[in-house]
Design a protein around this motif. Structure first.
Motif, PDB file in Angstrom:
ATOM      1  N   SER A  62       0.814  -1.218   0.000  1.00 49.34           N
ATOM      2  CA  SER A  62       0.000   0.000   0.000  1.00 49.34           C
ATOM      3  C   SER A  62       0.843   1.261   0.000  1.00 49.34           C
ATOM      4  O   SER A  62       2.033   1.239   0.302  1.00 49.34           O
ATOM      5  N   GLY A  63       0.176   2.351  -0.294  1.00 51.20           N
ATOM      6  CA  GLY A  63       0.791   3.661  -0.207  1.00 51.20           C
ATOM      7  C   GLY A  63       2.032   3.741  -1.070  1.00 51.20           C
ATOM      8  O   GLY A  63       2.081   3.196  -2.175  1.00 51.20           O
ATOM      9  N   HIS A 113       9.370 -18.531  -5.687  1.00 56.97           N
ATOM     10  CA  HIS A 113       8.918 -17.158  -5.528  1.00 56.97           C
ATOM     11  C   HIS A 113       9.594 -16.475  -4.351  1.00 56.97           C
ATOM     12  O   HIS A 113       9.658 -17.016  -3.265  1.00 56.97           O
ATOM     13  N   ALA A 114      10.106 -15.285  -4.593  1.00 56.77           N
ATOM     14  CA  ALA A 114      10.622 -14.454  -3.509  1.00 56.77           C
ATOM     15  C   ALA A 114      10.045 -13.058  -3.699  1.00 56.77           C
ATOM     16  O   ALA A 114       9.694 -12.667  -4.822  1.00 56.77           O
ATOM     17  N   LEU A 115       9.919 -12.327  -2.630  1.00 55.17           N
ATOM     18  CA  LEU A 115       9.392 -10.965  -2.721  1.00 55.17           C
ATOM     19  C   LEU A 115      10.224 -10.044  -1.842  1.00 55.17           C
ATOM     20  O   LEU A 115      10.588 -10.397  -0.713  1.00 55.17           O
ATOM     21  N   TYR A 164      10.222  -6.226  -0.329  1.00 55.74           N
ATOM     22  CA  TYR A 164       9.253  -5.184  -0.028  1.00 55.74           C
ATOM     23  C   TYR A 164       9.907  -4.066   0.764  1.00 55.74           C
ATOM     24  O   TYR A 164      10.744  -4.337   1.634  1.00 55.74           O
ATOM     25  N   GLY A 165       9.550  -2.840   0.488  1.00 58.66           N
ATOM     26  CA  GLY A 165      10.066  -1.730   1.286  1.00 58.66           C
ATOM     27  C   GLY A 165       9.710  -0.401   0.663  1.00 58.66           C
ATOM     28  O   GLY A 165       8.961  -0.335  -0.323  1.00 58.66           O
ATOM     29  N   THR A 216      -0.620 -22.770  -0.276  1.00 56.58           N
ATOM     30  CA  THR A 216      -0.182 -22.943   1.122  1.00 56.58           C
ATOM     31  C   THR A 216       0.887 -24.009   1.274  1.00 56.58           C
ATOM     32  O   THR A 216       1.248 -24.358   2.378  1.00 56.58           O
ATOM     33  N   GLN A 217       1.361 -24.568   0.192  1.00 51.51           N
ATOM     34  CA  GLN A 217       2.424 -25.595   0.327  1.00 51.51           C
ATOM     35  C   GLN A 217       3.653 -24.949   0.891  1.00 51.51           C
ATOM     36  O   GLN A 217       4.665 -24.864   0.331  1.00 51.51           O
ATOM     37  N   THR A 232      -0.371 -22.729   9.441  1.00 54.96           N
ATOM     38  CA  THR A 232      -1.249 -22.398   8.314  1.00 54.96           C
ATOM     39  C   THR A 232      -2.375 -23.413   8.199  1.00 54.96           C
ATOM     40  O   THR A 232      -3.536 -23.054   8.000  1.00 54.96           O
ATOM     41  N   LEU A 287       1.734  -7.853   6.773  1.00 56.52           N
ATOM     42  CA  LEU A 287       2.144  -8.753   5.691  1.00 56.52           C
ATOM     43  C   LEU A 287       2.540 -10.125   6.220  1.00 56.52           C
ATOM     44  O   LEU A 287       2.355 -11.130   5.552  1.00 56.52           O
ATOM     45  N   ASP A 304       0.132 -12.944   6.057  1.00 57.13           N
ATOM     46  CA  ASP A 304      -0.143 -13.568   4.766  1.00 57.13           C
ATOM     47  C   ASP A 304       0.944 -14.535   4.319  1.00 57.13           C
ATOM     48  O   ASP A 304       0.909 -15.036   3.199  1.00 57.13           O
ATOM     49  N   SER A 352       2.262 -17.879   4.146  1.00 52.47           N
ATOM     50  CA  SER A 352       1.595 -19.156   4.390  1.00 52.47           C
ATOM     51  C   SER A 352       2.508 -20.332   4.112  1.00 52.47           C
ATOM     52  O   SER A 352       3.525 -20.221   3.435  1.00 52.47           O
ATOM     53  N   GLY A 353       2.052 -21.480   4.599  1.00 51.68           N
ATOM     54  CA  GLY A 353       2.723 -22.732   4.304  1.00 51.68           C
ATOM     55  C   GLY A 353       4.174 -22.684   4.728  1.00 51.68           C
ATOM     56  O   GLY A 353       4.527 -22.106   5.757  1.00 51.68           O
ATOM     57  N   PHE A 410       6.583 -21.077   3.533  1.00 51.28           N
ATOM     58  CA  PHE A 410       7.312 -19.830   3.233  1.00 51.28           C
ATOM     59  C   PHE A 410       7.843 -19.174   4.512  1.00 51.28           C
ATOM     60  O   PHE A 410       7.317 -19.397   5.596  1.00 51.28           O
ATOM     61  N   HIS A 426      10.532   0.226   7.128  1.00 53.48           N
ATOM     62  CA  HIS A 426      10.178  -1.194   7.097  1.00 53.48           C
ATOM     63  C   HIS A 426      10.521  -1.830   5.760  1.00 53.48           C
ATOM     64  O   HIS A 426      10.187  -1.306   4.705  1.00 53.48           O
ATOM     65  N   ALA A 427      11.190  -2.957   5.813  1.00 49.32           N
ATOM     66  CA  ALA A 427      11.423  -3.755   4.608  1.00 49.32           C
ATOM     67  C   ALA A 427      11.070  -5.193   4.946  1.00 49.32           C
ATOM     68  O   ALA A 427      11.118  -5.603   6.110  1.00 49.32           O
ATOM     69  N   LEU A 428      10.679  -5.946   3.949  1.00 52.33           N
ATOM     70  CA  LEU A 428      10.336  -7.346   4.187  1.00 52.33           C
ATOM     71  C   LEU A 428      10.934  -8.206   3.078  1.00 52.33           C
ATOM     72  O   LEU A 428      10.885  -7.846   1.897  1.00 52.33           O
ATOM     73  N   PHE A 429      11.501  -9.324   3.499  1.00 45.61           N
ATOM     74  CA  PHE A 429      12.127 -10.272   2.584  1.00 45.61           C
ATOM     75  C   PHE A 429      11.367 -11.581   2.701  1.00 45.61           C
ATOM     76  O   PHE A 429      11.302 -12.163   3.774  1.00 45.61           O
ATOM     77  N   TYR A 430      10.810 -12.029   1.590  1.00 44.96           N
ATOM     78  CA  TYR A 430       9.890 -13.165   1.599  1.00 44.96           C
ATOM     79  C   TYR A 430      10.366 -14.233   0.622  1.00 44.96           C
ATOM     80  O   TYR A 430      10.843 -13.903  -0.475  1.00 44.96           O
ATOM     81  N   GLY A 431      10.231 -15.471   0.977  1.00 43.29           N
ATOM     82  CA  GLY A 431      10.581 -16.535   0.045  1.00 43.29           C
ATOM     83  C   GLY A 431      10.545 -17.886   0.719  1.00 43.29           C
ATOM     84  O   GLY A 431      10.145 -18.017   1.884  1.00 43.29           O
ATOM     85  N   GLU A 450       4.597   1.572  10.326  1.00 42.99           N
ATOM     86  CA  GLU A 450       5.090   1.556   8.951  1.00 42.99           C
ATOM     87  C   GLU A 450       4.099   0.940   7.972  1.00 42.99           C
ATOM     88  O   GLU A 450       4.217   1.128   6.782  1.00 42.99           O
ATOM     89  N   PHE A 451       3.161   0.157   8.479  1.00 45.60           N
ATOM     90  CA  PHE A 451       2.210  -0.480   7.575  1.00 45.60           C
ATOM     91  C   PHE A 451       1.072   0.438   7.162  1.00 45.60           C
ATOM     92  O   PHE A 451       0.193   0.028   6.428  1.00 45.60           O
ATOM     93  N   THR A 454      -0.912   3.456   5.243  1.00 46.77           N
ATOM     94  CA  THR A 454      -0.938   3.630   3.785  1.00 46.77           C
ATOM     95  C   THR A 454      -0.068   4.782   3.305  1.00 46.77           C
ATOM     96  O   THR A 454      -0.096   5.132   2.146  1.00 46.77           O
TER      97      THR A 454
END
Lengths: 436, 436
Positions: free
Chosen positions: A276-277, A291-293, A295-296, A435-436, B165, B271, B274, B276-277, B279, B291-296, B432-433, B435
């Motif tokens: 957002s924002g 998949h990796a993401l 964010y910031g 959700t795996q 999850t 975030l 969200d 799941s599984g 990850f 704020h930064a987020l690293f997902y994978g 930080e979350f 908008t």
């Protein structure tokens, strides 16, 4: 102090430059502790008749500042093609490495400048050019280097994302949301670069180049902005379970890649829908990583300064110059991208027709779509109010862009349809989000 | 080929090792194109009476493989403290750099091994030790290096996240979800390391060490697992707008830091809710970056192999050895962490009491809380069914851990309460979350 002192010259000291000065001043101890480096601001140069955004000694003579033997690294924060380009060339020719956040310049002349840097045993660092403080350049060059990248899908323009968030969450019009973005400092007085999608396209040219190891020409990116986006489509999208985001998308199709920037319907379960924002996020799909993401904050004083100072530190440590020399991933070392023509791309589509409220219209429209082998996924039509034309929303299964455009031409030629029919692309929730 | 050939010795070739072999074999061209390096597997060593998980020449003599002059980099994928530790020492003493995914060993003996590496002009790379394929180590060492880190909040154990999850989305019991995780290969036959939170604590010790530039003792991390988590609390949390996640949390409090791993109520707009599984995701809060987020993917064959091969490449390029030498952020170069005692931490709390269905119980409970200056945020009690005890859920405003524990002791001593009262922490949606 026995730390080696590294002399820095700042060209431009507006919002981001002031942030860089703040970090270098306030976090000098932290940086010294972590790196044993003393980063010393030798020069702050601003335009004639201008003053820096922070209280710091400054002058107007860029050439003297660059040429000063005490200047070891030049930080270019002027933006635009010139005089930024000339100053960077001057620094590189003296063997001085450059940090820049200048995506326009890199998109236009990246290969030439990288090559010049190489010739003079210098390097160019540009983490701040894409997605502000998010270390995505570093991730593509190092963390993900073992992956064949299959796709890169990003929200890389904070201005557009701010506007779209306001339109989506607060139900504002584009005009009101833009005005608010300007008031909040997230949009320029002339917002064209941002809202037209061009800023996102320039970032995509840099990111896709690194991901796919090709030189991307900005002109090859199919670019649509958010200027014409209407509230009604944002509302219909929500009803269907989607959020509209301006996405920069690069995909691998065998030896070719596709490149586009456009407003896109993103499934509400996709993490990108929750960005957002003014935040940015980049989804990367690697063959091994999946998949990796990342964010910031994609813009703003301190997040961008965070990336600039990181680049300064990594140049001073020697790791960025070494990577610059050893890696063969930058625009001057890779073949030109072989780009899939936009007409050949496939996608799911969202179409909103303004149809006259009379029998037989839908039959005409669905016949046109059927003839072009575009199959429907959902149709949404509310009970008509008193208007002469009612909105009919159609979503499709995967279809070829060329076929959809041809169909739209025929649809808009129908006397029962009020053109232009709105056409947006839908990005499906990737399998990886299960959700795996 | 004129590329310099880098000889690699793989110690252990199970799931991850096989993935490493696959990437090195199948992506050899890609790696060569990007790096001009030829990564050559010289040895694959597996335990006596064992075979690699992939068709590749192998033997059982680790010492010969390490000592072979053609071996330049040793990849340790055996896991556990020994013989992995001895093999790594052997390699380092020969000046050979090491790639490892062994968080237990690094958590227990990181400082000693880093120091040994330094002495012999070698280095240790360990991107795969935390959060699988997510390049979070690289981000902390390079991309975010200009930031004073204020907090790090992560979902770093894929097994627990998979189980939670399933419990949250499918309403499964812990036992069923664990069985499913084991069937799907996300949990070991003996899942204790994962479900007890210990695996997450080991990763937190590594990540917090890098973020705050201190040496973290795993024993200093307040650790609670998910073994005793009940479906009913997951349901109540959802009703209140929260999702329960096992979080690893490190925070800066002036000169001290706090360290904990526990099931936590995360606001559904966060975030992290969200993720799941299997990850993983790590939120990092930097003073400049925000704020930064690293997902994978935090585990699994190919994501982990992605990180191992990236480490191999970055060692072969020379960038990791240079950073290892130049940065002063690793466990052997930083002071021990000054850890805030757990009792002094403040948090919001979720309490579930099993109260006898009779008048005056809530008055007794709220008096105890009030006396300890714990103020209530919400109370949730459904109409009683026929049971003798009914669940009463109380959430609090910010309160001191010590006060809450003391209050719980008193509450559980009440004759009208069936102990033990469930106590979970709530993490508020960070500012930080918003908008902006």
């Amino acid at each position: 102090m026995s730390e080696p002192s590294i002399g820095i010259c700042l060209l431009g000291c507006g919002v981001v430059g002031s942030g860089v000065v703040r970090i270098l001043q306030q976090q000098a101890d932290l940086i010294r502790r972590r790196t044993a480096l003393d980063l010393k601001i030798q020069h702050v140069v601003v335009r004639q008749n201008d003053r820096p955004g922070i209280d710091v000694p400054y002058h107007h003579d860029a050439e003297r500042a660059i040429d000063d033997p005490h200047t070891q690294i030049v930080v270019e924060l002027i933006g635009g093609l010139e005089p930024a380009g000339t100053f960077i060339q001057r620094a590189l020719k003296l063997g001085k490495s450059v940090v820049t956040a200048n995506k326009s310049l890199l998109a236009a002349r990246g290969a030439e400048l990288f090559s010049l840097a190489r010739k003079h045993n210098a390097c160019i660092a540009f983490e701040a050019s894409c997605a502000g403080g998010i270390p995505i350049i570093n991730a593509l060059l190092h963390g993900l280097v073992a992956n064949r990248i299959d796709a890169l899908v990003g929200i890389v323009n904070g201005t557009c994302n701010f506007i779209l968030t306001r339109m989506t969450r607060n139900g504002w019009s584009y005009t009101n949301a833009l005005a608010e973005a300007q008031k909040a400092g997230f949009a320029e007085a002339n917002p064209t670069m941002d809202v037209s999608g061009r800023d996102a396209a320039q970032k995509l040219s840099i990111l896709a180049g690194l991901a796919f190891n090709v030189a991307v020409n900005e002109a090859d990116i199919h670019t649509e902005g958010i200027e014409n986006l209407q509230e009604t489509d944002i509302q219909f999208a929500r009803e269907l379970g989607y959020v509209i985001k301006l996405l920069a998308i690069a995909r691998r199709h065998g030896e070719k890649i596709s490149l586009c920037v456009h407003p896109t319907l993103v499934h509400e379960d996709d993490l990108l829908a929750d960005v957002s924002g003014s935040f940015n996020a980049i989804s990367v799909y690697g063959h091994a990583l999946g998949h990796a993401l990342f964010y910031g904050r994609g813009a703003g004083q301190m997040p961008t300064a965070s990336a600039v100072v990181a680049d300064l530190i990594n140049i001073a440590l020697g790791t960025t110059p070494l990577a610059f020399k050893q890696l063969h991933m930058l625009a001057d070392q890779v073949p030109p991208a072989s780009v899939l023509p936009h007409q050949e791309l496939t996608s799911r589509y969202y179409l909103r027709l303004m149809a006259r409220d009379e029998p037989g219209v839908l039959a005409q429209v669905t016949k046109i779509l059927g003839d072009k082998r575009i199959s429907l996924s959902a149709i949404l039509q509310h009970e008509a109010n008193d208007g002469q034309h009612v909105p009919v929303v159609i979503t499709t299964h995967q279809a070829r862009e060329g076929s959809v455009q041809a169909a739209l031409k025929d649809i808009d030629a129908l006397s029962s349809i009020q053109p232009p029919t709105v056409c947006l692309r839908i990005i499906d929730q990737p399998k990886e989000f299960s959700t795996q």
